[in-house]
Design an enzyme around this catalytic site. Structure first.
Site, PDB file in Angstrom:
ATOM      1  N   GLY A 127       5.066  17.206  64.470  1.00 58.11           N
ATOM      2  CA  GLY A 127       6.248  17.055  63.622  1.00 58.11           C
ATOM      3  C   GLY A 127       6.324  17.997  62.438  1.00 58.11           C
ATOM      4  O   GLY A 127       7.308  17.988  61.694  1.00 58.11           O
ATOM      5  N   GLY A 166      14.805   4.250  67.716  1.00 57.62           N
ATOM      6  CA  GLY A 166      15.212   4.046  66.324  1.00 57.62           C
ATOM      7  C   GLY A 166      16.048   5.214  65.829  1.00 57.62           C
ATOM      8  O   GLY A 166      16.629   5.973  66.613  1.00 57.62           O
ATOM      9  N   GLY A 167      16.094   5.353  64.508  1.00 54.93           N
ATOM     10  CA  GLY A 167      16.912   6.395  63.892  1.00 54.93           C
ATOM     11  C   GLY A 167      16.466   7.798  64.291  1.00 54.93           C
ATOM     12  O   GLY A 167      17.298   8.676  64.549  1.00 54.93           O
ATOM     13  N   ALA A 168      15.160   8.020  64.351  1.00 54.40           N
ATOM     14  CA  ALA A 168      14.661   9.357  64.696  1.00 54.40           C
ATOM     15  C   ALA A 168      15.066   9.708  66.133  1.00 54.40           C
ATOM     16  O   ALA A 168      15.439  10.848  66.437  1.00 54.40           O
ATOM     17  CB  ALA A 168      13.150   9.407  64.535  1.00 54.40           C
ATOM     18  N   LYS A 218      18.498   5.941  55.804  1.00 56.79           N
ATOM     19  CA  LYS A 218      19.400   6.963  56.353  1.00 56.79           C
ATOM     20  C   LYS A 218      20.747   6.413  56.811  1.00 56.79           C
ATOM     21  O   LYS A 218      21.714   7.149  56.899  1.00 56.79           O
ATOM     22  CB  LYS A 218      18.733   7.689  57.526  1.00 56.79           C
ATOM     23  CG  LYS A 218      17.562   8.537  57.119  1.00 56.79           C
ATOM     24  CD  LYS A 218      16.965   9.238  58.322  1.00 56.79           C
ATOM     25  CE  LYS A 218      15.678   9.928  57.955  1.00 56.79           C
ATOM     26  NZ  LYS A 218      15.087  10.636  59.078  1.00 56.79           N
ATOM     27  N   LEU A 245       6.990  13.506  66.827  1.00 56.42           N
ATOM     28  CA  LEU A 245       7.671  13.747  65.549  1.00 56.42           C
ATOM     29  C   LEU A 245       6.756  13.486  64.361  1.00 56.42           C
ATOM     30  O   LEU A 245       7.062  13.890  63.240  1.00 56.42           O
ATOM     31  CB  LEU A 245       8.910  12.851  65.420  1.00 56.42           C
ATOM     32  CG  LEU A 245      10.013  12.986  66.457  1.00 56.42           C
ATOM     33  CD1 LEU A 245      11.314  12.393  65.917  1.00 56.42           C
ATOM     34  CD2 LEU A 245      10.250  14.415  66.883  1.00 56.42           C
ATOM     35  N   ASP A 293      17.795  16.644  60.325  1.00 58.01           N
ATOM     36  CA  ASP A 293      16.715  16.275  61.260  1.00 58.01           C
ATOM     37  C   ASP A 293      16.968  16.879  62.640  1.00 58.01           C
ATOM     38  O   ASP A 293      16.041  17.353  63.299  1.00 58.01           O
ATOM     39  CB  ASP A 293      16.637  14.754  61.429  1.00 58.01           C
ATOM     40  CG  ASP A 293      16.072  14.064  60.206  1.00 58.01           C
ATOM     41  OD1 ASP A 293      15.301  14.698  59.471  1.00 58.01           O
ATOM     42  OD2 ASP A 293      16.407  12.884  59.990  1.00 58.01           O
ATOM     43  N   ARG A 318      10.025  -0.235  73.390  1.00 56.36           N
ATOM     44  CA  ARG A 318       9.410  -1.573  73.421  1.00 56.36           C
ATOM     45  C   ARG A 318      10.491  -2.646  73.561  1.00 56.36           C
ATOM     46  O   ARG A 318      10.365  -3.568  74.345  1.00 56.36           O
ATOM     47  CB  ARG A 318       8.614  -1.759  72.123  1.00 56.36           C
ATOM     48  CG  ARG A 318       7.913  -3.055  71.990  1.00 56.36           C
ATOM     49  CD  ARG A 318       7.113  -3.080  70.723  1.00 56.36           C
ATOM     50  NE  ARG A 318       7.955  -2.927  69.526  1.00 56.36           N
ATOM     51  CZ  ARG A 318       7.502  -2.968  68.289  1.00 56.36           C
ATOM     52  NH1 ARG A 318       6.216  -3.116  68.063  1.00 56.36           N
ATOM     53  NH2 ARG A 318       8.312  -2.841  67.265  1.00 56.36           N
TER      54      ARG A 318
HETATM   55  P1  ATR Z   1      12.771   5.673  62.867  1.00 61.55           P
HETATM   56  O1  ATR Z   1      14.054   5.767  62.109  1.00 61.55           O
HETATM   57  O2  ATR Z   1      11.656   6.479  62.269  1.00 61.55           O
HETATM   58  O3  ATR Z   1      12.954   5.969  64.325  1.00 61.55           O
HETATM   59  P2  ATR Z   1      12.821   2.816  63.351  1.00 61.55           P
HETATM   60  O4  ATR Z   1      14.293   2.851  63.400  1.00 61.55           O
HETATM   61  O5  ATR Z   1      12.157   1.708  62.630  1.00 61.55           O
HETATM   62  O6  ATR Z   1      12.264   4.154  62.680  1.00 61.55           O
HETATM   63  O7  ATR Z   1      12.251   2.910  64.847  1.00 61.55           O
HETATM   64  C1  ATR Z   1      10.907   2.822  65.122  1.00 61.55           C
HETATM   65  C2  ATR Z   1      10.680   2.970  66.622  1.00 61.55           C
HETATM   66  O8  ATR Z   1       9.288   2.839  66.874  1.00 61.55           O
HETATM   67  C3  ATR Z   1      11.387   1.914  67.459  1.00 61.55           C
HETATM   68  O9  ATR Z   1      11.745   2.472  68.698  1.00 61.55           O
HETATM   69  C4  ATR Z   1      10.270   0.883  67.638  1.00 61.55           C
HETATM   70  O10 ATR Z   1      10.415   0.064  68.776  1.00 61.55           O
HETATM   71  P3  ATR Z   1      11.314  -1.284  68.727  1.00 61.55           P
HETATM   72  O11 ATR Z   1      12.724  -0.825  68.876  1.00 61.55           O
HETATM   73  O12 ATR Z   1      10.844  -2.097  69.863  1.00 61.55           O
HETATM   74  O13 ATR Z   1      11.041  -1.911  67.389  1.00 61.55           O
HETATM   75  C5  ATR Z   1       9.085   1.784  67.816  1.00 61.55           C
HETATM   76  N1  ATR Z   1       7.822   1.098  67.534  1.00 61.55           N
HETATM   77  C6  ATR Z   1       7.343   0.705  66.341  1.00 61.55           C
HETATM   78  N2  ATR Z   1       6.132   0.131  66.471  1.00 61.55           N
HETATM   79  C7  ATR Z   1       5.841   0.140  67.811  1.00 61.55           C
HETATM   80  C8  ATR Z   1       4.732  -0.285  68.594  1.00 61.55           C
HETATM   81  N3  ATR Z   1       3.654  -0.857  68.042  1.00 61.55           N
HETATM   82  N4  ATR Z   1       4.776  -0.083  69.934  1.00 61.55           N
HETATM   83  C9  ATR Z   1       5.845   0.514  70.513  1.00 61.55           C
HETATM   84  N5  ATR Z   1       6.924   0.945  69.827  1.00 61.55           N
HETATM   85  C10 ATR Z   1       6.928   0.767  68.496  1.00 61.55           C
END
Ligand code: ATR
Length: 260
Positions: A228, A109-111, A47, A206, A83, A132
Site C-alpha cells: 500500500g 468496505g470503503g477502500a 470518508k 492496500l 484513493d 466476510r
Molecule cells: P475500509 O474503509 O478501510 O475498507 P471498512 O469499511 O471498515 O474499512 O471495511 C473493512 C473491511 O475489512 C470489510 O470488508 C470487513 O469485512 P465485513 O464487511 O465482514 O466487516 C473486512 N474485515 C475486517 N476484519 C476482518 C476479519 N477479521 N476477517 C475478514 N474480513 C475482515
C-alpha cells in the site's frame, strides 16, 4: 510526506494529524465555516460522513461514495477522492493493465469501493468480491453493475471453499480488508487455500508498513506483489496538487515516506 513537500516548494503550510471519533468529527463539521484550514484528508471512518457537508464533489466522489481529500476555497468545501488515483498508480508501477483482466477483490468496505471503481473504469473483464459479510459484497456488486454493465460480476462469502474456487486463474488479487494491519495479524487468505500460480499474477495489499502475511503467502505461491505504500504516496501527491495547484515533488514525498 506533505510537510517535506511544502518545505521543498516553499509553500507556507503545515500538515498535522488530528485524531477524532465520529461524534467529535460531526461536531467539527457543523462548525465548518470557522475551521482555520485550507484543506484536509480524511480516513476511516470519516470518508462518508463528510459528504453532506461538501459544496462541490468530483465525479469520483459521487461514484465511489467516499471522499478522502477536501479543498477549502473561501467558504466552499470541494470534495475529491484521490484513493482511486493512488491505487491506479500502484498498478501502473507494477506495469499491470486492468483492461480485459480477471480480478478478485477481498473486502467490501470503503477502500474496496475505490478499488472496484478503478478496476471497472479501466475495463476489467470480470470482478469477484469476496467478503466476510456476504450481503455487503452483494450490495457493492449490485451498485456498480448497473453503472459498468460490460464486466462480469460475482460476490461470495470469504471462506476457504470460495477462496479455492475463485482465486485460481485470476490476474489480480487485491486485499482491501483491515486484516494484517496490526503487527503479527494473519492473512485473509491462508497459505493452505492460496493457489499456486503460474504467469504474472499480481497480489496487491492496500496495507502499508511492514510486509503483511497476505503478501508473504502470495509471494511464496508465485505472485508478484505490491503493497500500500505506492497508493499512499500517490493519493498524497494528488491531494497536494489539489491543495496547492503545484506539481507534487514525488521524489521528496517518497523519501519522506520511506523514513517513517
Ligand atoms: P475500509 O474503509 O478501510 O475498507 P471498512 O469499511 O471498515 O474499512 O471495511 C473493512 C473491511 O475489512 C470489510 O470488508 C470487513 O469485512 P465485513 O464487511 O465482514 O466487516 C473486512 N474485515 C475486517 N476484519 C476482518 C476479519 N477479521 N476477517 C475478514 N474480513 C475482515
Amino acid at each position: 510526506m506533505h510537510n517535506s513537500a511544502f518545505k521543498a516548494l516553499g509553500v507556507n503550510a503545515y500538515y498535522l494529524f488530528l485524531e477524532t471519533a465520529p461524534d467529535g468529527f460531526r461536531r467539527l463539521l457543523r462548525e465548518k465555516k470557522r475551521l482555520p484550514l485550507s484543506g484536509f484528508n480524511l480516513t476511516v471512518p470519516h470518508k462518508e460522513m463528510v459528504l453532506p457537508f461538501l459544496d462541490k464533489t468530483s465525479p469520483e466522489v459521487r461514484l465511489i461514495g467516499a471522499c478522502n481529500t477536501v479543498r477549502i476555497n473561501g467558504s466552499r468545501w470541494e470534495g475529491h477522492n484521490t484513493d482511486a488515483y493512488g491505487f491506479l498508480k500502484g498498478l501502473e508501477e507494477k506495469k499491470f493493465h486492468p483492461k480485459g483482466k480477471d480480478v478478485i477483490v477481498i473486502g467490501a468496505g470503503g477502500a474496496a469501493r475505490a478499488v472496484i471503481f478503478v478496476l471497472l473504469s479501466q475495463g476489467v473483464k470480470s470482478l469477484v468480491v469476496l467478503n466476510r459479510t456476504l450481503s455487503k459484497a452483494e450490495k457493492l456488486v449490485r451498485g456498480f453493475s448497473s453503472r459498468f454493465p460490460d464486466s462480469l460480476y460475482g460476490a461470495a462469502r470469504l471462506d476457504p471453499e470460495n477462496i479455492r474456487t475463485f482465486l485460481p486463474g485470476k490476474h489480480l488479487i487485491v486485499n482491501t480488508t483491515s486484516v494484517g494491519l496490526k503487527a503479527g495479524e494473519g492473512s485473509p487468505v491462508s497459505s493452505k487455500d492460496f493457489p499456486r500460480v503460474t504467469g504474472r499474477v499480481l497480489a496487491y495489499d492496500l496495507i502499508y508498513g511492514p510486509r503483511t502475511s497476505f503478501l508473504k503467502i502470495a509471494q511464496a505461491k508465485g505472485c508478484r506483489t505490491q503493497d500500500g505504500l505506492a497508493m499512499l504516496l500517490h493519493q498524497g501527491a494528488k491531494a497536494f496538487e489539489i491543495w496547492t495547484g503545484k506539481k507534487a515533488p514525488g521524489g521528496v514525498m517518497r523519501k519522506a515516506l520511506r523514513k517513517q
